[in-house]
Design an enzyme around this catalytic site. Structure first.
Site, PDB file in Angstrom:
ATOM      1  CG  HIS A   1      -1.722  -1.022   1.609  1.00 41.64           C
ATOM      2  ND1 HIS A   1      -1.285  -2.160   2.224  1.00 41.64           N
ATOM      3  CD2 HIS A   1      -3.065  -1.163   1.469  1.00 41.64           C
ATOM      4  CE1 HIS A   1      -2.317  -2.968   2.439  1.00 41.64           C
ATOM      5  NE2 HIS A   1      -3.410  -2.390   1.983  1.00 41.64           N
TER       6      HIS A   1
ATOM      7  CG  ASP B   1       1.943  -0.911   3.390  1.00 42.24           C
ATOM      8  OD1 ASP B   1       1.246  -0.597   4.373  1.00 42.24           O
ATOM      9  OD2 ASP B   1       1.544  -1.661   2.465  1.00 42.24           O
TER      10      ASP B   1
HETATM   11  C1  XUL Z   1      -7.355  -6.324   4.928  1.00 43.34           C
HETATM   12  C2  XUL Z   1      -6.679  -6.783   3.699  1.00 43.34           C
HETATM   13  C3  XUL Z   1      -5.866  -5.769   2.989  1.00 43.34           C
HETATM   14  C4  XUL Z   1      -5.884  -5.924   1.511  1.00 43.34           C
HETATM   15  C5  XUL Z   1      -5.183  -4.812   0.770  1.00 43.34           C
HETATM   16  O1  XUL Z   1      -8.079  -7.320   5.585  1.00 43.34           O
HETATM   17  O2  XUL Z   1      -6.773  -7.927   3.330  1.00 43.34           O
HETATM   18  O3  XUL Z   1      -4.568  -5.845   3.477  1.00 43.34           O
HETATM   19  O4  XUL Z   1      -5.307  -7.113   1.108  1.00 43.34           O
HETATM   20  O5  XUL Z   1      -5.640  -3.555   1.117  1.00 43.34           O
END
Ligand code: XUL
Ligand code: CO
Length: 435
Positions: free
Chosen positions: A101, A104
């Site tokens: 993300h 991150d």
């Molecule tokens: C949350 C989840 C996230 C997604 C990406 O439960 O799975 O980490 O994979 O935003």
């Protein structure tokens, strides 16, 4: 120059099932051929930046436990150190992919312009690291759930300025994913849902979410991004209810907004369980509709009832998941992302490596079991036998007939079906021969 974080840990190698080395692969042998394809190319493992490097070990009752040299994540020097450590681990594991993300990989700056600037700076830095690494980007995504600005949703927020901030954020993340050669782009809507229907105009919010996703697809084509756009179902947590509830709900949503040919699903094991399904159910639903994209591999603690994001360790569950993936033709742009985190008492670098080694191994073992089962053909034979009646021309013709004609035939032939065993226990016993 090494960061020193993994000092004393050697590159993880395949030593075979008899190895007692806790940091060796016993089943994951990247070059081994399974159903005509290298194991690495089947599984396409990815390390998740958020759980492995960004998460600090907090829980609802306590703060950080990990205290890594790059924590707290408040500046670009630490963001670069975190990237250096991440690539050291990718190399140690021989991980073919990673995922991130925006939040991150870059520090949170508060303003959109500053966040975009640091995102571009850190993704240039990551691109430089990729130039001397084997590890590629499976997917990028925008974290539109942690900062307080997203508390009422991103694309579904009642405030149009938040919708705008979300659109600009996703554009920046798609540009960065494209720059790094990402194979997919993911949207997970943790705050796209509601806490109470009392303050929620659901129809309007769904329309906004559909419009938002259409803009994402248009932008993909505009910039020539060749990867797949994926949405990730989850029924709740953090929101009380999330619109992308499960695979079937997402598929209905995509069809409603005409996006079924453009968007596929990223399915997560723990999310399937939260929705009251099994992982193979979710995979089978997506596969039946030609919309299986990628998977987030983890497991939940079955007692706690929430999304604990643990590394997988159950061969029979994993084997059935890969069985459905293999039967649907396997991954194309997708892969197996470890959306899994350490327990907060597992403090050491060795724990982080061991968690991935175990996860990769259990998936490899599941894949081999699934392939052996498919090659043996027992499940397919049982299915063929169970549905054999439909192979007759008479049965096929009925599907193009009507109720009146069918009723006439039932009367004329005195059709009176005799129930037959579904053989569930025998099939479960059959599966147990392979796992
Ligand atoms: C949350 C989840 C996230 C997604 C990406 O439960 O799975 O980490 O994979 O935003
Ligand atoms: Co996930």
């Amino acid at each position: 120059m090494s960061t020193g974080f993994f000092d004393g840990i050697d590159k993880v190698v395949y030593e075979g099932p008899d190895s007692t080395n806790p940091l060796a692969f016993r089943h994951y042998n990247p070059d081994e051929i399974v159903m005509g394809k290298r194991m690495e190319d089947h599984l396409r493992f990815a390390v998740a930046w958020w759980h492995s490097f960004a998460w600090e070990g907090g829980d609802p009752f306590g703060g950080p436990t990990f205290v890594r040299p790059w924590h707290p994540q408040d500046g670009m020097d630490r963001a670069r150190l975190k990237a250096d450590v991440a690539f050291e681990m990718f190399d140690l594991l021989g991980a073919p992919f990673f995922c991130w993300h925006d939040a991150d990989i870059r520090p949170e700056q508060g303003s959109f312009a500053d966040n975009l600037a640091t995102l571009n700076e850190i993704t240039d830095y990551i691109g430089g690291k990729m130039a001397t690494s084997e590890t590629r980007l499976l997917w990028g995504t925008a974290n539109m759930f942690s900062h307080r600005r997203w508390m009422g949703g991103a694309a579904t927020n009642p405030d149009p300025d938040v919708f705008a901030f979300a659109a600009a954020t996703v554009k920046g993340c798609m540009d960065a994913t494209h720059k790094l050669g990402g194979a997919n782009y993911v949207l997970w809507g943790g705050r796209e849902g509601y806490e109470t229907l009392l303050n929620t105009d659901m129809g309007r919010e769904l329309d906004h979410m559909g419009r938002f996703l259409s803009m994402v697809v248009d932008y993909k084509h505009k910039i020539g991004f060749q990867g797949t756009i994926l949405v990730e179902p989850k029924p709740q947590e953090p929101s009380k209810h999330q619109y992308d509830f499960d695979a079937a709900t997402c598929i209905g949503f995509l069809r409603k907004y005409g996006l079924e040919g453009e968007v596929r699903l990223n399915l997560e094991q723990g999310h399937a369980i939260l929705a009251g399904h099994s992982f193979e159910h979710e995979i089978a639903v997506a596969a039946a509709e030609g919309m299986l994209g990628s998977i987030d591999m983890n497991r939940n603690d079955y007692q706690s009832g929430w999304d604990t994001d643990q590394f997988p360790n159950n061969t029979p569950e994993v084997a059935l998941a890969y069985c459905h993936i293999l039967k649907s033709g396997g991954f194309t742009t997708g892969g197996t992302n470890f959306d899994a985190k350490l327990r907060r008492q597992s403090l050491d670098a060795q724990d982080l490596v061991a968690a991935h080694v175990g996860g990769m191994d259990i998936c490899a073992r599941g894949l081999k079991a699934a392939a052996a089962m498919i090659e043996d053909g027992g499940l397919d034979a049982a299915l063929a036998e169970r549905y054999a009646g439909w192979d007759t021309p008479e049965a096929q013709a009925m599907l193009n007939s009507d109720l009146g004609a069918i009723s006439d035939r039932v009367l004329a032939k005195s059709i009176n079906p005799e129930p037959r065993s579904g053989r569930q226990e025998m099939l479960e016993n059959y599966v147990n021969r392979f796992v």
